[in-house]
Design a protein around this motif. Structure first.
Motif, PDB file in Angstrom:
ATOM      1  N   UNK A   1      50.564  57.417  46.586  1.00  0.00           N
ATOM      2  CA  UNK A   1      50.319  56.107  45.957  1.00  0.00           C
ATOM      3  C   UNK A   1      48.854  56.021  45.525  1.00  0.00           C
ATOM      4  N   UNK A   2      48.647  55.716  44.240  1.00  0.00           N
ATOM      5  CA  UNK A   2      47.289  55.592  43.725  1.00  0.00           C
ATOM      6  C   UNK A   2      46.670  54.258  44.140  1.00  0.00           C
ATOM      7  N   UNK A   3      45.353  54.271  44.304  1.00  0.00           N
ATOM      8  CA  UNK A   3      44.637  53.079  44.760  1.00  0.00           C
ATOM      9  C   UNK A   3      44.869  51.888  43.838  1.00  0.00           C
ATOM     10  N   UNK A   4      44.678  52.071  42.532  1.00  0.00           N
ATOM     11  CA  UNK A   4      44.784  50.945  41.599  1.00  0.00           C
ATOM     12  C   UNK A   4      46.187  50.346  41.599  1.00  0.00           C
ATOM     13  N   UNK A   5      47.195  51.199  41.593  1.00  0.00           N
ATOM     14  CA  UNK A   5      48.583  50.712  41.568  1.00  0.00           C
ATOM     15  C   UNK A   5      48.881  49.891  42.811  1.00  0.00           C
ATOM     16  N   UNK A   6      48.503  50.429  43.974  1.00  0.00           N
ATOM     17  CA  UNK A   6      48.783  49.724  45.224  1.00  0.00           C
ATOM     18  C   UNK A   6      47.972  48.435  45.325  1.00  0.00           C
ATOM     19  N   UNK A   7      46.684  48.512  44.971  1.00  0.00           N
ATOM     20  CA  UNK A   7      45.810  47.338  45.091  1.00  0.00           C
ATOM     21  C   UNK A   7      46.305  46.189  44.222  1.00  0.00           C
ATOM     22  N   UNK A   8      46.652  46.475  42.979  1.00  0.00           N
ATOM     23  CA  UNK A   8      47.135  45.423  42.079  1.00  0.00           C
ATOM     24  C   UNK A   8      48.441  44.825  42.583  1.00  0.00           C
ATOM     25  N   UNK A   9      49.261  45.665  43.159  1.00  0.00           N
ATOM     26  CA  UNK A   9      50.554  45.197  43.675  1.00  0.00           C
ATOM     27  C   UNK A   9      50.371  44.250  44.855  1.00  0.00           C
ATOM     28  N   UNK A  10      49.551  44.648  45.835  1.00  0.00           N
ATOM     29  CA  UNK A  10      49.436  43.831  47.046  1.00  0.00           C
ATOM     30  C   UNK A  10      48.589  42.584  46.825  1.00  0.00           C
ATOM     31  N   UNK A  11      47.514  42.709  46.050  1.00  0.00           N
ATOM     32  CA  UNK A  11      46.668  41.538  45.822  1.00  0.00           C
ATOM     33  C   UNK A  11      47.423  40.483  45.013  1.00  0.00           C
ATOM     34  N   UNK A  12      48.341  40.937  44.179  1.00  0.00           N
ATOM     35  CA  UNK A  12      49.129  39.997  43.388  1.00  0.00           C
ATOM     36  C   UNK A  12      50.063  39.134  44.210  1.00  0.00           C
ATOM     37  N   UNK A  13      50.430  39.592  45.410  1.00  0.00           N
ATOM     38  CA  UNK A  13      51.398  38.838  46.226  1.00  0.00           C
ATOM     39  C   UNK A  13      50.808  38.312  47.529  1.00  0.00           C
ATOM     40  N   UNK A  14      49.565  38.658  47.827  1.00  0.00           N
ATOM     41  CA  UNK A  14      48.959  38.198  49.076  1.00  0.00           C
ATOM     42  C   UNK A  14      48.836  36.677  49.112  1.00  0.00           C
ATOM     43  N   UNK A  36      37.689  55.433  40.936  1.00  0.00           N
ATOM     44  CA  UNK A  36      38.631  55.784  41.998  1.00  0.00           C
ATOM     45  C   UNK A  36      40.034  55.203  41.813  1.00  0.00           C
ATOM     46  N   UNK A  37      40.268  54.508  40.711  1.00  0.00           N
ATOM     47  CA  UNK A  37      41.573  53.879  40.524  1.00  0.00           C
ATOM     48  C   UNK A  37      42.732  54.850  40.553  1.00  0.00           C
ATOM     49  N   UNK A  38      42.517  56.056  40.025  1.00  0.00           N
ATOM     50  CA  UNK A  38      43.586  57.050  39.990  1.00  0.00           C
ATOM     51  C   UNK A  38      43.654  57.925  41.219  1.00  0.00           C
ATOM     52  N   UNK A  39      42.769  57.673  42.184  1.00  0.00           N
ATOM     53  CA  UNK A  39      42.754  58.489  43.406  1.00  0.00           C
ATOM     54  C   UNK A  39      43.861  58.052  44.358  1.00  0.00           C
ATOM     55  N   UNK A  40      44.389  59.008  45.103  1.00  0.00           N
ATOM     56  CA  UNK A  40      45.411  58.688  46.101  1.00  0.00           C
ATOM     57  C   UNK A  40      44.773  57.926  47.255  1.00  0.00           C
TER      58      UNK A  40
END
Length: 247
Positions: A1-14, A36-40
């Motif tokens: 899971x990439x950092x940017x994908x996960x971060x946008x997903x969780x912050x959107x629903x927190x 670092x957005x594309x980093x795992x």
């Protein structure tokens, strides 16, 4: 899971305040995702996080680190990580530099032109510009002002929801803060400094710091104390005069 994908997903629903959500997303988009957005998630280390915040000004670094701590805490809860790489990361201390502000007596005497009423209103009530702009007639009752919203929707924090005594006339504010900034610039102060004017006025009247904290809508009493502990030259002169009476 990439950092940017996960971060946008969780912050959107927190379940966090919308302003906090915007602050987190802004910090990540500006200072983290470009590199670092594309980093795992599992590839990021404490050194990576420290390198990110080390290059930023302390207030921005603190917000960015708070956003990253939230993201990695959620990653642990989701089972993507066992430990957060933010553990042990430190930001540079935020220096509390006393702001220049006008005393209430100076605000009363100054000629602010057609916006004098609005400027004196801010100085006499301690409202943020965004809070004053959001006021409606229903917020004024029995000599009190209910501060429950800002032009952004919610107030800055839960502590910002408050009631303050109305002391001066209210007139509609210009839509852009630039208008008042231009009026205040010749005096070497900004719109936010009018909150310091209010805080210092409370201090002069002997209002306890905890009451001042409520009236200013500060979430942390240390913020109020930073203003209360500012000492002007005239206070030193007054102290000297009192001491001379005893010595």
């Amino acid at each position: 899971m990439h950092l940017a994908i996960f971060a946008l997903e969780v912050i959107g629903v927190l379940a966090i305040r919308e302003k906090t959500r915007r602050d987190y997303l802004s910090a990540l988009n500006c200072h983290v995702f470009p590199k670092y957005g594309g980093a795992a998630l599992v590839s990021l280390t404490k050194n990576d996080i420290q390198a990110i915040v080390q290059e930023l000004d302390p207030p921005i670094a603190a917000k960015t680190l708070a956003a990253l701590k939230t993201v990695f805490r959620e990653a642990i809860d989701y089972g993507h990580l066992e430990a957060s790489p933010t553990l042990g990361v430190r930001t540079k201390p935020i220096r509390n530099i006393p702001r220049k502000f006008l005393r209430w007596e100076e605000v009363k005497e100054a000629d602010f032109g057609k916006y004098g009423c609005q400027i004196r209103f801010l100085a006499a009530h301690g409202l943020r510009w965004s809070e004053a702009l959001a006021l409606t007639p229903s917020d004024f009752n029995d000599g009190r002002i209910s501060v429950t919203k800002s032009i952004h929707g919610e107030t800055k924090s839960k502590s910002s929801v408050r009631v303050v005594p109305q002391l001066t006339e209210f007139k509609e504010f210009p839509r852009s803060p630039k208008t008042l900034r231009n009026v205040l610039d010749p005096y070497g102060v900004c719109i936010h400094s009018l909150r310091h004017t209010y805080a210092y006025l409370l201090k002069q009247q002997g209002i306890h710091v905890t009451t001042a904290q409520r009236l200013l809508g500060h979430s942390d009493s240390r913020i109020t104390m930073n203003i209360y502990t500012q000492v002007l030259d005239e206070e030193i002169d007054s102290a000297a005069a009192l001491l001379r009476l005893k010595i």
